[in-house]
Design an enzyme around this catalytic site. Structure first.
Site, mmCIF file in Angstrom:
data_model
loop_
_atom_site.group_PDB
_atom_site.id
_atom_site.type_symbol
_atom_site.label_atom_id
_atom_site.label_comp_id
_atom_site.label_asym_id
_atom_site.label_seq_id
_atom_site.Cartn_x
_atom_site.Cartn_y
_atom_site.Cartn_z
ATOM 1 N N GLU A 42 -7.021 4.729 4.162
ATOM 2 C CA GLU A 42 -6.237 3.554 4.569
ATOM 3 C C GLU A 42 -5.517 3.809 5.892
ATOM 4 O O GLU A 42 -5.547 2.982 6.802
ATOM 5 C CB GLU A 42 -5.192 3.189 3.504
ATOM 6 C CG GLU A 42 -5.754 2.824 2.142
ATOM 7 C CD GLU A 42 -6.528 1.516 2.109
ATOM 8 O OE1 GLU A 42 -6.551 0.809 3.141
ATOM 9 O OE2 GLU A 42 -7.122 1.211 1.069
ATOM 10 N N ASN A 46 -6.322 2.108 9.547
ATOM 11 C CA ASN A 46 -5.272 1.381 10.272
ATOM 12 C C ASN A 46 -5.201 1.835 11.731
ATOM 13 O O ASN A 46 -5.131 1.015 12.641
ATOM 14 C CB ASN A 46 -3.904 1.620 9.622
ATOM 15 C CG ASN A 46 -3.629 0.650 8.484
ATOM 16 O OD1 ASN A 46 -4.385 -0.287 8.256
ATOM 17 N ND2 ASN A 46 -2.544 0.886 7.766
ATOM 18 N N ARG A 102 -9.669 -9.095 6.361
ATOM 19 C CA ARG A 102 -8.714 -8.017 6.092
ATOM 20 C C ARG A 102 -7.839 -8.434 4.925
ATOM 21 O O ARG A 102 -7.376 -9.563 4.852
ATOM 22 C CB ARG A 102 -7.829 -7.774 7.307
ATOM 23 C CG ARG A 102 -8.586 -7.502 8.565
ATOM 24 C CD ARG A 102 -8.392 -6.075 9.021
ATOM 25 N NE ARG A 102 -9.322 -5.764 10.085
ATOM 26 C CZ ARG A 102 -10.538 -5.286 9.878
ATOM 27 N NH1 ARG A 102 -10.962 -5.036 8.656
ATOM 28 N NH2 ARG A 102 -11.345 -5.048 10.883
#
Lengths: 141, 126
Positions: A42, A46, A102
């Site tokens: 994650e 990002n 997203r």
């Protein structure tokens, strides 16, 4: 352990595997390993997507440390655009991505799988996400 | 990650094998959408039995397909999710809109049952 890699989506799998391999010496459970891999995935995604806009010329840094008692500290750092409002970014379903699908659940996933998630970010300078997780190593003693 | 496709009537079964992350999500998305369009499928079953890893990118993939399929009157099912995959999808509240079934067979069974009912309703209406 410190690792630097290009901000390409292909490297997401490499980064989480490297973190998993590094903590393997602590003999974590499969569940703990999956949680760490997900957290790293994650944070790295990002940095690649939001921090660098998937520019392969930029570099993401992954640092993993093992502290006494089986505590794992992982930092994912980029020198990208930074996050304007960290509090808002951490809210479930919040996303700035408009073009692709997203979910805005990245930080929520990190928070639920790791014990602590700290975000330091400056607009125009970059973002550092530090995740801490205490492994259950009591059975090994 | 790669996908295996199977079709029965107007149901597309997409079996995902491997790791579903931001990198693989793009291909998964395109492949499913193109196959759905090419074969005029109405319903979609995600078979996640062989998914070895998934992060929040999976949420977007499921939600996006849900939006497309339901717009055309179809239904989406999730089958054979591991406990871990389920945990992530649950965080985003996916199961309040997408049906979860133990396996692909159960999902097909449910869809066929629904079709049967639709046929009976239309027959009795005539």
């Amino acid at each position: 352990m410190k690792l630097q890699f290009s901000a390409r989506a292909e490297n997401e799998a490499f980064a989480r595997s490297a973190a998993a391999a590094f903590v393997a010496c602590l003999d974590p459970t499969i569940e703990e390993l999956t949680e760490i891999k997900t957290g790293v995935s994650e944070a790295v995604s990002n940095s690649i997507i939001h921090g660098y806009g998937e520019n392969p010329n930029e570099m993401v840094t992954l640092e993993c440390r093992i502290r006494a008692g089986g505590k794992v500290v992982i930092t994912v750092r980029d020198e990208g655009v930074g996050i304007e409002d960290v509090e808002k970014a951490r809210e479930p379903m919040f996303t700035t991505g408009k073009t692709e699908e997203r979910s805005g659940m990245g930080f929520t996933v990190m928070e639920s799988f790791m014990d602590k998630v700290e975000v330091v970010s400056r607009t125009g300078e970059g973002t550092a996400v530090t995740m801490t997780k205490q492994l259950d190593i009591s059975y090994g003693l | 990650m790669h996908l295996n496709f199977q079709m029965t009537d107007d149901i597309l079964i997409a079996s995902a094998v491997g790791e579903l992350d931001h990198h693989s999500a793009g291909t998964v998305r395109t492949e499913i959408d193109e196959t759905m369009d090419a074969f005029q499928c109405r319903h979609l079953i995600f078979d996640f039995e062989k998914v070895t890893f998934m992060d929040s990118s999976g949420i977007g993939v499921v939600l996006g397909r849900y939006n497309k399929v339901t717009k055309k009157g179809g239904r989406v099912f999730l089958a054979s999710c591991s406990e871990f995959v389920e945990k992530i999808l649950y965080m985003a509240g996916i199961f309040s809109i997408v049906d979860k079934q133990k396996n692909v067979e159960d999902a097909i069974c449910l869809l066929n049952g629904q079709k049967q009912m639709e046929m009976e309703v239309s027959a009795s209406g005539e």
